[in-house]
Structures are given as structure tokens and as C-alpha cells.
Design an enzyme around this catalytic site. Sequence first.
Site, PDB file in Angstrom:
ATOM      1  N   ASP A  75       6.390   2.319   6.228  1.00 41.37           N
ATOM      2  CA  ASP A  75       4.990   1.399   6.032  1.00 41.37           C
ATOM      3  C   ASP A  75       4.067   2.356   5.277  1.00 41.37           C
ATOM      4  O   ASP A  75       3.570   3.321   5.570  1.00 41.37           O
ATOM      5  CB  ASP A  75       4.461   1.428   7.642  1.00 41.37           C
TER       6      ASP A  75
ATOM      7  N   HIS B 201       4.547   3.133  12.842  1.00 43.17           N
ATOM      8  CA  HIS B 201       3.621   4.291  13.109  1.00 43.17           C
ATOM      9  C   HIS B 201       4.296   5.365  13.979  1.00 43.17           C
ATOM     10  O   HIS B 201       3.601   6.066  14.456  1.00 43.17           O
ATOM     11  CB  HIS B 201       2.371   3.608  13.497  1.00 43.17           C
TER      12      HIS B 201
ATOM     13  N   HIS C  28       0.865  -1.253  -0.054  1.00 34.17           N
ATOM     14  CA  HIS C  28       0.085   0.118   0.005  1.00 34.17           C
ATOM     15  C   HIS C  28       1.139   1.176   0.059  1.00 34.17           C
ATOM     16  O   HIS C  28       1.823   1.276   0.767  1.00 34.17           O
ATOM     17  CB  HIS C  28      -0.999   0.115   1.224  1.00 34.17           C
TER      18      HIS C  28
ATOM     19  N   ASP D 149       3.859  -6.039   3.504  1.00 36.91           N
ATOM     20  CA  ASP D 149       3.954  -5.158   4.594  1.00 36.91           C
ATOM     21  C   ASP D 149       4.676  -5.027   5.637  1.00 36.91           C
ATOM     22  O   ASP D 149       5.654  -6.211   5.753  1.00 36.91           O
ATOM     23  CB  ASP D 149       2.407  -5.043   5.036  1.00 36.91           C
TER      24      ASP D 149
ATOM     25  N   GLU E 169      -5.330   1.104   2.872  1.00 39.92           N
ATOM     26  CA  GLU E 169      -4.814   0.070   3.888  1.00 39.92           C
ATOM     27  C   GLU E 169      -4.830   0.473   5.498  1.00 39.92           C
ATOM     28  O   GLU E 169      -5.385  -0.121   6.441  1.00 39.92           O
ATOM     29  CB  GLU E 169      -3.483  -0.349   3.552  1.00 39.92           C
TER      30      GLU E 169
END
Length: 357
Positions: free
Chosen positions: A200, A334, A83, A254, A234
Site C-alpha cells: 500500500d 497496514h 501514492h 490503491d 495519502e
Amino acid sequence: MNQPVITSEPFHAAIDENYVTSFLMELLQTPSPTGYTHHIMKRIGEEAQRLGYSFELTQKGCGVISVNGAKGNAEKVIGLSAHVDTLGAMVRSINADGTLRLTLLGGYMSHSMENEYCQIHTRDGRVYTGTIMTNHPSVHVFSDARDYAREEKNMMVRIDELVHTKPDTEALGIRTGDYVSFDARPVHLHNGLIKSRHLDDKASVAALFGVLESMKRTSWQPQHNIVIFITNYEEIGHGASYIPQEITEMIAVDMGAMGDDLACKETDVSICAKDSSGPYDYMMTGQLIALAEREGVEYAVDIYPHYGSDASAALRGGHNIRAALIGPGVHASHAMERTHQNAVINTARLLSAYIRE
């Protein structure tokens, strides 16, 4: 159930490290928060076509790249997904002092974005810069500045314009619903480490393009037809809830997480046996492990209880597929993320070996 059978000879796909890392750095510097991916998808399409592959967009805005296999039949079609959408935010409202109140896009900790530079993208194409802060940003002014809760309602954007009121900001063309992207600040170090926001999942997209470039440059072909599926939602859970119907098995590519009782390192390819959606396909996962060992790829098998993937979304969407999940190991997912170029290259090598079997 029998164990997977693989050929004895390693494939050792010739992945161009310079191509993969330079394309990754370009992707990292292209803003693409969830829902605002048209610019990066245009670049993805241009690169696919430059390499000689067809590129189409679904109605939802996902990218589809099809590659014919040596066997050329529809009995087995392998989907490889990654993604391009990232964490981000949206203008929820304009505060009385001209700063912006935010609503978050994706699951992350508000304090991980505090004091980061950002861009505000207006609907008419203007772009402004700013800084994400709390509403109590200075210890010289606010007695609770250190303890002030870092949560959505307490965060704001200070715009890099001379605004002091809500009408001042509205005069810039900024409105509720405008997107806010976080500056990635990518750095590729001499020792191979890559630190940046949004690894990511742009690291995985770069790995997939490393496979495509390798096939084109060295003229090798997968055994079965391949569909590379680049998704754009995603981070909010429905990226691959629709996939092209010809796909019979799917590998979501991923990032692999690190920490707690996890074995994955920044140099590893993560092979996820189970995440929050449940276990991945036994045979596919076993074959990926066997191939990683055959190819001499550093890998780790882990369980991710707080993780979901595009393969999870496809299964929940009712698709009759087998599914697996792999990707480069990423530290501090994240937040301010870091990986190593070896993890990205080895992800491309493992994928290449899988689709050659």
C-alpha cells in the site's frame, strides 16, 4: 440512467511482468514515510523520463506525468492516481536512556510494528538503524511484558549505536522531528506471491508504470489525455486534495482490502463501489466491471467502510470530477502485507483497457 457502453473486442494490453515486479521491488526498498518522499519521487521522475514522458512536481511534492490521447482535447482528461507515501513514524522525543519515543504517521496498529527493524533519517542526511520495541521488551525482566499495552506512548526505538543517555543520542545528530522508516523486507516468491510492508500503495504505482511502459514499448495510445498523479500525503488524508485542474474524471489506484465479508482475493483487482466517503461514480464503476469481464481479469466488487482514497480527498477538496477506485488485492493491509503479481499485472491491464475506450 443507461449502462456504460464498451467495445466488444478485448484489448489485452501487453504488460511486462518482469518490468512491473522488478520496479515494484525497487520501490519497496526505498524508504518513503509520509512527508519524507523526496528520494522516491526523484526515482519516479527518473523512471518516467527514461520511458520518454515528461515529469513535473507540484509545490506540495506530488508527481505529474502527462500523456497525450488520440483525440487530444480537453473535454475529457482522465487522472490516474497512486501514492508513494507509506506508514512510518517520527521522533517525538529522546528518552533519558537514549532510546527514541515515537509519534505515528498514518493509521496502523502499534503492535504490528513491534520488533521490526527501522531506519532513522536525520535532517543533515545521516541514517541510523534500529529496532521498534515496547518499553517493556523482555519477559525475563518485566512481569507485564506480555500484557503491556501496545500503544504509541509505550513504544520506542532501540538505536543500533552505543548510546546510554539522551546526550549520547543527541551527539549522533538525532533530533525531534526526524523521520523513522520501517524496513519493508520485500520477498517475491516463485509462485508469484509478493510479501512486504508498503504494498500500500507501491504495488499500484508499479501497475501505473506498467501501463506507461506498455504504451511506450508497443506504441498504443489512450483515447483521451491522461494525467498520472503520484501523491505523497495519502496516508494522512490529503494526498490528492489538490489535483491538476484539467482532470475531469479520476481513478484512484490503491490496494484492495481483504477479510470479514469482503470478496477480494490476493489475485484479484478490487473495484470499490463505496468506502467511508460514500459511493463512487456509478457509470465509471459499471464500466470498470464490464471491462474486467471483457478482459478476463479476476476482480471483486467490495465495500470498504474503514477506507478512504485519493479520489475521496479530491472530491472533498471541491474538484468537479467523477471518481472511481480500483487496485490490487492486498492481505493484512497496514501490517505485513501480501499480494500476488497477477493482481498487480491485472490492475495494469484493466487501467489500460479503460483509457483505450
